[in-house]
Design an enzyme around this catalytic site. Sequence first.
Site, short mmCIF file in Angstrom:
data_model
loop_
_atom_site.label_atom_id
_atom_site.label_comp_id
_atom_site.label_asym_id
_atom_site.label_seq_id
_atom_site.Cartn_x
_atom_site.Cartn_y
_atom_site.Cartn_z
N HIS A 211 0.84 -1.20 0.00
CA HIS A 211 0.00 0.00 0.00
C HIS A 211 0.88 1.26 0.00
O HIS A 211 0.60 2.23 -0.70
CB HIS A 211 -0.86 0.06 1.26
CG HIS A 211 -1.86 -1.05 1.39
ND1 HIS A 211 -1.81 -1.98 2.39
CD2 HIS A 211 -2.96 -1.35 0.65
CE1 HIS A 211 -2.84 -2.81 2.27
NE2 HIS A 211 -3.55 -2.47 1.23
N GLU B 148 -0.67 -3.83 -9.14
CA GLU B 148 -0.74 -4.97 -10.07
C GLU B 148 -0.96 -6.28 -9.31
O GLU B 148 -1.24 -7.31 -9.91
CB GLU B 148 0.52 -5.04 -10.92
CG GLU B 148 0.61 -3.89 -11.90
CD GLU B 148 1.80 -3.98 -12.83
OE1 GLU B 148 2.75 -4.76 -12.54
OE2 GLU B 148 1.81 -3.26 -13.85
N ASP C 287 -3.43 -7.01 -7.69
CA ASP C 287 -4.81 -7.38 -8.05
C ASP C 287 -5.00 -7.03 -9.53
O ASP C 287 -5.68 -6.06 -9.86
CB ASP C 287 -5.79 -6.61 -7.16
CG ASP C 287 -5.54 -6.89 -5.70
OD1 ASP C 287 -6.01 -7.92 -5.20
OD2 ASP C 287 -4.83 -6.10 -5.03
N GLN D 244 -8.48 -6.94 -11.10
CA GLN D 244 -9.19 -5.75 -10.58
C GLN D 244 -8.71 -4.48 -11.29
O GLN D 244 -9.51 -3.65 -11.73
CB GLN D 244 -8.94 -5.68 -9.07
CG GLN D 244 -9.32 -4.36 -8.43
CD GLN D 244 -9.06 -4.37 -6.92
OE1 GLN D 244 -9.75 -5.06 -6.18
NE2 GLN D 244 -8.08 -3.62 -6.47
N VAL E 53 4.66 -5.44 -4.72
CA VAL E 53 5.70 -5.44 -3.70
C VAL E 53 5.66 -6.80 -3.01
O VAL E 53 4.60 -7.25 -2.58
CB VAL E 53 5.50 -4.30 -2.69
CG1 VAL E 53 6.59 -4.31 -1.62
CG2 VAL E 53 5.48 -2.95 -3.41
N SER F 163 0.22 -8.78 1.33
CA SER F 163 -1.23 -8.73 1.34
C SER F 163 -1.70 -8.57 2.79
O SER F 163 -1.08 -9.12 3.70
CB SER F 163 -1.80 -10.04 0.78
OG SER F 163 -3.16 -10.17 1.11
N ARG G 243 -4.12 -9.96 3.98
CA ARG G 243 -4.54 -11.29 4.42
C ARG G 243 -3.39 -12.12 4.98
O ARG G 243 -3.62 -13.10 5.69
CB ARG G 243 -5.20 -12.05 3.26
CG ARG G 243 -6.53 -11.47 2.84
CD ARG G 243 -7.03 -12.16 1.58
NE ARG G 243 -8.11 -11.43 0.96
CZ ARG G 243 -9.40 -11.61 1.24
NH1 ARG G 243 -9.76 -12.51 2.13
NH2 ARG G 243 -10.31 -10.90 0.64
P1 AMP Z 1 -6.42 -3.62 -0.62
O1 AMP Z 1 -6.28 -2.89 0.67
O2 AMP Z 1 -5.97 -5.06 -0.55
O3 AMP Z 1 -7.77 -3.46 -1.27
O4 AMP Z 1 -5.39 -2.95 -1.62
C1 AMP Z 1 -5.43 -1.57 -1.90
C2 AMP Z 1 -4.54 -1.30 -3.08
O5 AMP Z 1 -3.19 -1.69 -2.78
C3 AMP Z 1 -4.96 -2.09 -4.33
O6 AMP Z 1 -4.79 -1.26 -5.47
C4 AMP Z 1 -3.98 -3.22 -4.33
O7 AMP Z 1 -3.74 -3.77 -5.62
C5 AMP Z 1 -2.72 -2.56 -3.78
N1 AMP Z 1 -1.82 -3.56 -3.23
C6 AMP Z 1 -2.11 -4.48 -2.28
N2 AMP Z 1 -1.05 -5.28 -2.06
C7 AMP Z 1 -0.07 -4.86 -2.89
C8 AMP Z 1 1.27 -5.30 -3.17
N3 AMP Z 1 1.80 -6.33 -2.52
N4 AMP Z 1 1.97 -4.62 -4.09
C9 AMP Z 1 1.43 -3.57 -4.76
N5 AMP Z 1 0.18 -3.12 -4.56
C10 AMP Z 1 -0.56 -3.76 -3.64
#
Ligand code: AMP
Length: 259
Positions: free
Chosen positions: A35, A148, A150, A153, A176, A185, A187
């Site tokens: 993030h 990327e 997701d 998405q 990342v 993630s 999760r």
């Molecule tokens: P989320 O909180 O999981 O909905 O993610 C919010 C944003 O952060 C989304 O655009 C995700 O694709 C991005 N994101 C989540 N994990 C990563 C990661 N490991 N590397 C790059 N972007 C990420």
Amino acid sequence: MKTFNISEWIKFRSNLSKDLSIGFVPTMGALHEGHLSLVKQSLLENEITLVSIYINPTQFDNSSDFKNYPHHLESDISILESLSSDNLFLLIPEYKDIYPDDYAFKVSENNFSRILCGKFRKGHFDGVLTIVLKLLNISGAQKAYFGEKDFQQLTLIKDMVHAFFVPIKIIACPIVREQDGLAMSSRNKRLSEEQRRQAPEIYKVLNQNLNKEKAEQYLHQYGIDLEYLELHNNRKYIAANIGEVRLIDNIDVKEEHKL
Ligand code: AMP
């Protein structure tokens, strides 16, 4: 760092100079370096960056997944504050404000959203596209940053913005990873120590030339259940469950990936 609900942000934004560039980073919180890479890129490219934290109920196809999704609002605020930027603002929407229609209206896509994650999580992308459209409109940003990580998405959001003439540029940011290759993630915070040791096998499988059956057998040894492994437009996508935790990843097959 100033924190807003929706009406406070809209009021604040209407008082900003129209020439001020705004970058927007929507998240579901439990923030990590993935993030933060988006937030940092937005801070570099815009005068103001708005981050949102909202665990969107309409994109969960499974109520226990929604209930167990990590909530870390206090530490998320400290993480954002540690960036020490006067140009960073936080939007925390509430259901009643962001769904004044109680989800009577939704955005649906009926092609790419039906495969990969969409095939296994019914209604997931309707929920994602609907909340993202609302948030993009509320943000008033010229640029919005998505990972990327997701990739399906990200593609659907780019297509939606194009289809609905939303005046905002979608910026794609690279995945990342942890040192062992596991894609960061929120999760991952739900994994036990043992599951965390096994989770990088998902990225390893993605980088091997295995068919679905062989990949399934390989991951099974590590207590990981493969949901899908599929190639689509030069990109290989994977989703797998470790216990109750569902993880996804993807790679560009034209690039060489090394651990
Ligand atoms: P989320 O909180 O999981 O909905 O993610 C919010 C944003 O952060 C989304 O655009 C995700 O694709 C991005 N994101 C989540 N994990 C990563 C990661 N490991 N590397 C790059 N972007 C990420």
